[in-house]
Structure formats: structure tokens, C-alpha cells
Design an enzyme around this catalytic site. Sequence first.
Site, PDB file in Angstrom:
ATOM      1  N   GLU A 152     117.869  62.263  19.407  1.00 54.72           N
ATOM      2  CA  GLU A 152     116.701  61.901  20.201  1.00 54.72           C
ATOM      3  C   GLU A 152     116.387  60.410  20.215  1.00 54.72           C
ATOM      4  OE1 GLU A 152     115.112  64.024  22.078  1.00 54.72           O
ATOM      5  OE2 GLU A 152     116.270  65.761  21.415  1.00 54.72           O
ATOM      6  N   SER A 167      76.152 116.071   1.782  1.00 53.87           N
ATOM      7  CA  SER A 167      75.701 116.097   0.386  1.00 53.87           C
ATOM      8  C   SER A 167      75.941 114.792  -0.351  1.00 53.87           C
ATOM      9  CB  SER A 167      76.396 117.238  -0.355  1.00 53.87           C
ATOM     10  OG  SER A 167      75.983 118.488   0.167  1.00 53.87           O
TER      11      SER A 167
END
Length: 882
Positions: free
Chosen positions: A86, A488
Amino acid sequence: MKYIKPLFFITIILGILGTATLVGIYFYIKPDLPSVTVLKDVRLQTPMRIYTQDGRLISQYGVKRRIPVELDNVPQQLIDAVLATEDSRFYEHKGIDPIGIVRAAINLAVTGEKQQGASTLTMQLARGFFLTREKTYIRKIKEIFIALHMEQVLTKDEILALYLNKIELGHRAFGFGAAAQVYYGKPLSELSLAQLATIAGLPQAPSVLNPISRPDRSVERRRIVLMRMLDEGFITRQEFEEAANAPVTARKHGAEIEVDAPYLADLIYSEMVEVYGKEEAETGGYQVYATAPSDLQRAAQQAVLRNLHDYDERHGYRGPLMHLWGDQQEATDAEAEEAKLTDGPTPRNRKTDWDEASLVEALKKIERIYPLVPAVVMTVDEQSVTTLTVDGEKITVAWEGLDWAREYITDSRQGNEPETASDILREGAVIYLRQQEGDWRLAQMPEVSGAFVAMDPDNGAVRAVVGGYSFYKSQFNRATQAKRQVGSNIKPFVYSAAIEKGYTLASIINDAPINQWNAATGVAWRPENSPAEYDGPIRMRKALGKSKNVVSVRLLRGVGLRETAEHIAKFGFEKDDIPLDETLSLGSGSHTPLEVVRGMSVIANGGFLVRPHFIDRVLDEEGELLWQTQPLWACDPCTDNDGEEGGLPEDDVEAMLAAQLNQNGVTTDKKEAEQKVPAPQVISAQNAFLVADMMRTGVRANGSWNKKTYWLGTGWRARNLLQRTDIAGKTGTTNDSRDTWFSGFHPDLVATAWVGFDNPNRQLGRATRNQNLINRNPEKFNWIGNALIGTEDGAKAAGPAWIRFMQEALADTPHTPMPIPENIVRVRIDRTSGKLTRRTDHTTLFEYFIQGTEPSVYVRDDEVIDPAVEDENETPEPEEIF
């Protein structure tokens, strides 16, 4: 000379015009140039990662995948590859490369096309941070100015580090650390030269050069990268040849998920978004650690999945998803509809129309949800079937994995037990398989739902949460969002209100039918026990252990409706969810499993209302502590606070938190985080102890079988299977078994399990006797038989999930006796009347009392009832469990 002078003036004028043009362009684009502050404080958009308490990755949030790496930790070969390809003069130029610009200008003049951009690494970074990829002159000019600006305020190494972490590399990977994970599932340090060269070639065109989408183009690009490295002297010819000829090994990898806990991850994600906002939460690089350790979270998930499949198998097999071959006229409407819903494969007439490859491709169209594996039945033997799975594996399912599959008729009716495999399946059937304890079983997607929450009662840290069978099938979190009738499970809180009112564990309440006429409605209210059996006068401890409905109603009346409702609200339940009528005592109120587990923690921890929380700590992207959760602690006093007294009133605690913490209960001060903030004490330690001890009775067998004093708590299987005496629990079942619960605790861990259908009108039904299961293990059936048959209830439907989780969670935990608080006394009482006694035989027992409430009257000899003498000719049978 006559030409020199005009040329000189023209040069000056052009220079002035050029300078003016550059200045004009600079001021034109100046608003778009980043400030020095922005460049100095560049933040990478790093995803949020969520971990278990012990550091196992649960999930990752954020569109961009990024794994930041320090420049010192980047392999030198990757740096060489990037620079060679690059920007080989990166460390020589000042942000722009004159040689590259001249080369690009010549190419433009020759071809008339903008084929070369002459972009340096700095220019690429400038474009990536601040610009777009559009090929325009103004963008290129902006790129140059930004690059020059960046070179002034950042060092070369800083620019290179930003580039390596910022650049887009395809498949939502940003930076080379993320690319290594996405393409190879490894950190950068473990990649080969060929792999490093592959990802180094991606910046030019990540969408068309990546090794997943275009492996051929990727190989060509890799060769170019390696050639540039060879030209620059970074690698040898031999290294070039080996790497250039290496095979393509890339495939798409997701985040390194170590614990798949999506319900937990989603809760934490939502909280982070609430605090930071969606964009910041997803890109700020936060590392969030849950309060749940990986082993407990896994144990909870496995317990829920196993429990839902167990329920599903008890109620019968609904049939294959579809058939790939055979007489399609025999296919049921349900099969056809299922095939339509799943967008499944197209059936063919004969088995010979399929080969294994086409069958596997067909199975890939079937929805796959863990732990279910799509498969097709290839052969059917007398008591086994051979299948081909979606993974191309041939698996034989033995009779033990098939014999449960009676025909499902309704939730309360099942067909006859199958005798052969052909009674269940035929060739070409598309089915689900799952593994259980290493063996393969026929399976189906459960229609029933479940939820589970486990919490540390001392500080509210959630240790496990499961919101349903599959988050990928339904994101609705039943653990935190589903308000369901608790049945319950409400009774321990009602009994706590009774103790507050002056009742004791030895108080006698009449367990007899209630028939109350309501003149306003013209209807009589007749609450019933389940089963409809009545013991007459009964001690309060035994009534809770046996979950006597009418006793709970009578206690509510003795305490008062409004007083009971206000007392229940102390446990953290929302007042608006507590019904103001007598059905409150039977659990007609609707609450989430998280609310129930919080309420139970008050009983487990000595009376303190802790605050449930899911996040332990948050680190920033550098691994530095950002904030630490500051929980409320069940302590009185909290000695870690240099002797500061705990147990403050709830209003005072909230005021303290408002001053010290933000609204999410977190602190950024490390010293402050280490201090313990006391939780409000909402019931006394004595009250909590007595209720907890009653709940211990509910998970065991009590009395003596030989002396005829034997009775079972509704959750007795928990004690039998866990083999521990330091646990307590309570079952819960609503009318018509629409909701079932099991809640209980060890001193260090409280948990709640819920099972029901998402449609609250659908009943869980009942399971009939399956002789195949009895024949396989007759000894086991002798003591768990009624877990396999009968009406579904809290003990059958929800209890097994709680038990399996606690078996894992407490496996290495030593026995922990429940601490007895001050002002608790223990005296011997008569088993029947609850009065003091001087006898020491089986008609007596020891009972706990708050000092001053113990009985003062002794039982007379003529009042003593000896069941062994009274029923000596009868043989007691185990009671039906509710």
C-alpha cells in the site's frame, strides 16, 4: 530578453493565482477538516462484548466487528505486507507521496481514466475516517489536506496503528484484528504468512478480493502482495513459493461465543443502551461482565431444556414435520401445514428419487434450533430407526429413545404405548433428534414454555436467567416480562404476615371446607384443597408443607386482607399486582419469576430486600474499570463499612443511593464500590427464619412411617434427589394447572422455575400411564411414579428444573446450616395440639418460636392422640402431591 520578462510576469501571476486557488480551496474545505482534538482522540468504533462473570464471551453487539490491537502486538510480516503493497515510502513522505501523484497524473493523461489514486496510508486513513470512496477531485483534495494535517499532529506509528485498526476489510470486519477472527477464527499472532498476505491484500477492494466471496481473486491478490514483499526484501524466494501455493483456508467465523446465553445478553444489552444510548453502547468498545458465572448459566439452560422436553414427552408425540417420500395421501394436515410454515423441501414420490447429498440439502431447509437436529428416517426396524441428519451423519435411535412417543391427542389425552418403531415413524419422515446423557432420542419442538431465575440472596446478583426454550424462536423473556399467576408460591408470604400478626408455627388452624355465600353476586365461594382432602385442626407448619388452600384463606382472614396485601408488598411485589380479595391467599396475583425470586430471597437472607442486577462491572476498550455495580447487601450491620450499622429503612437507602449513585445503581468510585450499602430490612430475622424453616418441611418426608405420623411435603422429591437438609422450597399450581412453579433456596442461592403455555388459557393437562417407561425401570417408578402420571402441578412440571439446577449448583458446596437468629427458642410440643408436653415419644416434636410466643399450657394426657394406636390396623399410603 523580450520573452524572458513576459514569461517571468506570467510565472509570478500563475504562482499568485495558484497560491490564491490553494488558499481558496483550503478555506472552502476548512469546515470539513478535523480538529487537532479529534485526531488526537480518535475512537475506534469497537463492538460491545458481554462476558459471564468468569470471563466467557456471551455475545457481541455492534454492526462493525473490530478487535483493536497494539502496534507492538502486530506481526512484523503483516506490517511488511501492508507497507510493501500500500505505501512502501510511508516512513519517508509527509502524508502525500509526490512520486505516486506524478505516476497517477501520467496514467490519467494517458488513459483519461482515474485508475490510480496515489493514496498513501495516511490518505487512506483520512478517507476512511472522514470521507467517502467517491472518485472526485474535491474529495481527493480534501484527502490531501486532511493527510497533511494528520501528519502534523500524529506520529507515523500512531497513524500506522490507526490504519491497522480502522481499515475496512470485508464481511463487516474493520481492522486486521477483526479480519483475522472473521476469516480464520484466530488472533493475528497465529496466522501464517499466506493468511497474513491474504488479509493484507484486502484494503484495495475488500468486497471482491476477500477469500470467502471470491477465493480465486483472493489468490491472485495474495500473489501480488507476496511479490511486493519479495521485491522489498521482506521474505525469501522459498517463503514466497510456499505462501503463494498455500491452499485457501478462510471461512466465515462469528464472534468467539463461549456461552450461548442470549436472554441474559439481551437484558444486559438493553441496560447498556438505556445508560449510554444505542450508538455509543454498540461502538464504545465496552466490555461488560455479567453477574452470572458460566457454570450456573449453563446449568440453568440445560435444566430448562430437559424439563420442557420431559413434559413434552409425557404428553405424546405430535408426529413428523413432513415426509420426503411415500404415500403423501397419508400425510396429516398438520404435517402439510408444518412443511408450509418452515418453507421445507419439496417431497418426491420414491426413496430412489433421493441421494444422500440431496437429502442433506433438503434438511438444511428445516429450521434448526438447539438442541434439535433435523433428520430423515432412512430405515425402520422393529424397535429402532436409522436416520440421516442435516450434518450428513447416520444415527441409529434405539428403542429407549422412541418408546415415549405415544400419540398426542390433547394436553390431557395420549394414545396407546407403541410396541414397535413402525407404530411411530415410517421411512421418509422428517423428524427432530436430540441428545440426552449421550444417547439420541426422537424429539419435537416443545409447545410449552418455561423460565428460570437464580439469584444470590445476599446482594441480588442474578446468577442465571433463562427466558424460554429458545431466544431465536421467541425473544420474549418470560423470566422478567411474563406476569403469571403464582398459585401456592404466594403462601410463604401469607404465612409471614400471620407470624407478624402473632401466629406461631404451632398455631392450630381448621383445615375444613369453606362455603361462603356472597349475597351481592348470588354465588358461593368454595375454595378447595388440591387434592380435595381435609385434615381438620392442623399446625401451621404442616399446613404450609402440605400446601393447604383453606388454611391459607383462614390465615388471610385472621390477619386481615389489607394488612396481608401490605405485608406481601414488602417483599418487592408491585402493589397494583396484588389483588385485594381473598383469592390473594391462593396466588391469584400475577408476578414475574424475577419478582418471585426476589421475594423468596428476603426469606432466605434474613429479611432484607435486595435489588436484582445483571451487570457486575464494565470496562472500557482498554480494559480499564469504567464502573462497578454497587448492590444492596443483606447485612446488619455491614461490617465492611467500618462498623457502620446496616438495615436502614427503605426510604433512607433510596435517598442514599440517589446521592451516591446514578439511576442504574452503579458507581465509578473504586473505594465507594468496595463499601457495602445495606439493604432495607423489611421483615425481622426471626420472621424470615421461621418461614424458611417451614419451607424446609415442604421439601422432605416428615414423621415416622411406623408410628403413623408420616407425611410428605409437596416438594419432597427435592430432598430425596439432592440428599441435602439445607434447602427449602415451595411448589405452586394455579387453577386448572395453567401455571406451575417451584421456588426454593439454599442459604447462598435462591431460584425459581416456572412452566406454562404462553397462552394463559391453555391448561398443562395431565399425563396417563406409559407402561413402556415403567417396564424399563420398575424400581424407579415405585418412588417417582406419580411424577410420570396424573395432573401437572408445580412438583411435576416445574420442580425437576429447580432440582437439576441445584444438583449442579450445590455439587461442591458443603452443608450450610441455616443460622438461628437471636430471640428464637426451641421447645417440645405435642404433635397434634401444638401445646407444651412432657412426653418424649413420637407424639411430640421440637418446634421453633420467637421468644415470648411459645405456648404456656401443657397438653393433658387425655388430649394426646397417638396415631400408631388409633390406626394400628391401617396401612398408610403416600399422599398425592400438590
